[in-house]
Design a protein around this motif. Structure first.
Motif: not given
Ligand code: GCV
Length: 656
Positions: A376, A142-143, A343, A348, A302, A265
């Motif tokens: 990303e 992913e990404r 984060k 994001d 997270r 998550k």
């Protein structure tokens, strides 16, 4: 750069003024210390072309290197390097310290800095220096922008041991000590990694990383007691669920006794979590913490929790507020082996976001900052974007304007224990797709080790270690340092965020998120753009400490590079350079594009000095970047011209 695969550990024969002794005394007995001894020999072979001789006694040997892993110090992972006329001492306060000392010695040697009289003592500022993989078991990432997963293929482990060892070496060489090996989005792969069949294989992977002082984390599915365990619920307060996790932990630790723990998550973008059972995130995290505690494991939980089913018509809900609103009231209520992963910004990983207000506000909860090395939103490793540039800015953010209250000063203290970052590597031969994106991986490790290091210092180190022709590094450093501002200029303007093409997140998609459920709107109309996040708007600014809250709430004191994150401004708002907001939007987009043209010219000037493969592969990426930059420039400028009908005051071409 003779070989892209070798990254910053090139096999080159360097010249030194100091003659390195060829006899090495090592007291290594433990696993990592023995690896340190091996790494020393490999490094000397790589840089000087001879194999040192290891001896177990060193009486009466005058010219010698001494490796010692048990010097008395209460500082974890500390090392010292001492160079005298005939001897080099590399000592660690433990086996990991010695390994880090050896790697630092080797890079100093390659940088030409080993000389008689050198004395150095260092230890990492952040205890937790973690890499997150978003690798899926089918081998996709992913990404991921550098090929398929280095760990998995077609629903199973499938890796080249040598490659994993080379990877672990690269990570340890910059001080990484934790790696989570699977995607945090685990819903599709709920059972993997926590059922016995896969644990046997994970055990072997753990053994490779272990030699390099790196422990593994598993991303787990919070709903596993239900989806895998066939219990009727995954409610964290149900005793049967707690029992299920305890037994599962016992099984896992049978295979990997030093597993670092679980990364979770939960209640985020469709992942299961405690909210499903009307429980809090402390309930959720603590139940896992209690299951891991007997084995010394930790839970990294997270904070990327927000409403991802927002109605764009709803102007009251502000996604930027979410992490603080959810987690601040829980401060101090987590078990001691829970670490929150936050984060760096409230959205994001956008090109420019303010630092999340939880940093500096959380007082009684262990936490780490999450960064994104994989590009990303920063160009998919097609566009060059040197991330330490923005990380340095983040490190300098002053949380409360008190004494030592910058992020870089709080790290390692006040419960900010370090970093986690989503990695940018895959099976591509150069690891990172864009060869120059190796600098981002290197830079992450260096910042995690020492958050006070500057982007310039990292660029200097990385370019000298990677490019063997002495005429190359200077120009490469300049290109790297210009690349982030260039990218930012042709991207979404002044911190407005999310003008990117939806889903794949490459290239412009100016209204791509305007009428979606993701809560990231800029609400541009014919007169104005941006979200009012001041107390008269969503109130987000009030989550900051008083000085920052006041600074952000006033459009005249808010830093301009982030002004549209905090304010809704008319296009005729006058900025510090005396020009309107609209004219500034036009200006920076033309500048960003021109910067790419000029970086390409600089790269071309290096052609005679570079290996053809490196030169051509980077040039090919630059050419694609130019196409992307042109799209961003023209689409953004055209968009605002169409909204306002106002032309560029310098008469440059804007399409209609
Ligand atoms: C792993 C963003 C990304 C997702 C990612 C998510 C996260 O939304 O686009 O791919 O999912 O962040 O950090 O969990």
């Amino acid at each position: 750069m003779l070989n892209e695969y070798d990254c910053w550990m090139q096999k080159v024969k360097i010249k030194t003024n100091y003659e390195i002794p060829n006899i090495v005394y090592s007291d290594a007995k433990s696993l990592v210390a023995k690896q340190a001894e091996k790494e020393y020999c490999l490094g000397i072979e790589r840089l000087l072309g001879f194999s040192p001789k290891i001896v177990k006694k060193h009486n009466n040997i005058k010219n010698i290197v001494l490796l010692n892993s048990s010097y008395a110090s209460s500082v974890k992972d500390e090392f010292t390097i001492k160079v005298t006329e005939n001897q080099i001492h590399i000592t660690g306060s433990g086996e990991n310290g010695l390994l880090y000392g050896v790697f630092r010695f080797l890079s100093l040697l390659a940088l030409g800095k080993i000389k008689n009289g050198l004395e150095l003592t260092e230890s990492p500022v952040s205890p937790l220096r973690m890499i997150n993989h978003w690798d899926n078991f089918d081998g996709s990432i992913e990404r991921g922008y550098a090929g398929r997963s280095i760990f998995y293929k077609d629903g199973d482990f499938d890796y080249d041991k040598t490659r994993i060892e080379d990877y672990a070496r690269l990570l340890a060489s910059v001080g990484i000590n934790r790696v989570s090996i699977n995607n945090v989005n685990v819903r599709a792969n709920a059972k993997l990694l926590i059922i016995e069949e896969y644990l046997k294989e994970a055990k072997e992977l753990a053994a490779i990383f272990r030699k390099f002082g790196i422990k593994l984390f598993f991303s787990i599915n919070f709903g596993a007691p239900w989806s895998l365990g066939k219990l009727p619920t995954a409610d964290p307060l149900d005793p049967a669920v707690a029992e299920w996790w305890k037994k599962r932990a016992a099984l896992i630790y049978k295979y990997i006794p030093d597993l670092a723990g679980f990364l979770v998550k939960a209640d985020s973008e469709g992942e299961p979590g405690p909210f499903q059972y009307n429980r809090t995130h402390t309930d959720g995290a603590n139940i896992l913490a209690k299951a891991l505690e007997p084995f010394g494991g930790e839970v990294i939980w997270r904070c990327f929790v927000y409403n991802c089913t927002q109605d764009w018509r709803d102007t009251k809900t502000d996604r930027a507020r979410a992490a603080f609103d959810h987690f601040m009231p829980l401060d101090g209520k987590f078990d001691k082996n829970v670490i929150l992963q936050i984060k760096f910004g409230p959205y994001d990983f956008q090109v420019r976001e303010p630092v999340a207000p939880l940093f500096g506000a959380l007082k009684n909860t262990r936490h780490v900052m999450e960064l994104q090395i994989t590009q990303e939103y920063t160009g998919h490793q097609i566009d060059l974007c040197y991330l330490p540039y923005i990380w340095e800015d983040i490190m300098n953010f002053d949380t409360i304007h008190g004494e030592n209250s910058k992020i870089k000063e709080l790290l390692g203290k006040k419960n900010i224990e370090g970093f986690a970052a989503v990695v940018n590597v895959g099976l591509d031969n150069n690891w990172t797709g864009h060869t120059l994106a190796q600098a981002n991986l290197y830079g992450y490790g260096r910042i995690a080790w020492n958050p006070a290091i500057t982007a310039k210092e990292i660029a200097e180190e990385w370019s000298v270690l990677s490019f063997t022709n002495p005429e190359v590094p200077q120009k490469v450093q300049e290109i790297l340092l210009r690349s982030y501002p260039a990218y930012e200029k042709y991207n979404a303007p002044f911190g407005v965020c999310f003008m990117v093409s939806p889903s794949n997140h490459y290239g412009p998609g100016i209204e791509g998120y305007e009428f979606s459920r993701w809560g990231t709107y800029h609400r541009a109309d014919k007169d104005a753009i941006g979200i009012d996040r001041t107390p008269s708007g969503t109130g987000y600014t009030a989550q900051y400490s008083p000085k920052n809250a006041a600074m952000y709430a006033d459009a005249n004191t808010c830093p301009e590079n982030i002004i549209l994150f905090f304010h809704r401004l008319r296009y005729d708002f006058i900025m510090k350079n005396g020009e309107t907001l609209l004219q500034n939007i036009y200006n920076i987009h033309f500048e960003g594009y021109d910067e790419v043209l000029s970086m390409i010219e600089d790269w071309k000037s290096l052609k005679p000095l570079l290996e053809n493969q490196v030169y051509e592969s980077v040039l090919a990426r630059f050419e694609r970047q130019l196409v992307n930059a042109r799209e961003w420039k023209d689409q953004i400028n055209t968009y605002f011209y169409r909204k306002t009908g106002i032309t560029d005051n310098k008469g440059r071409q804007i399409y209609s």
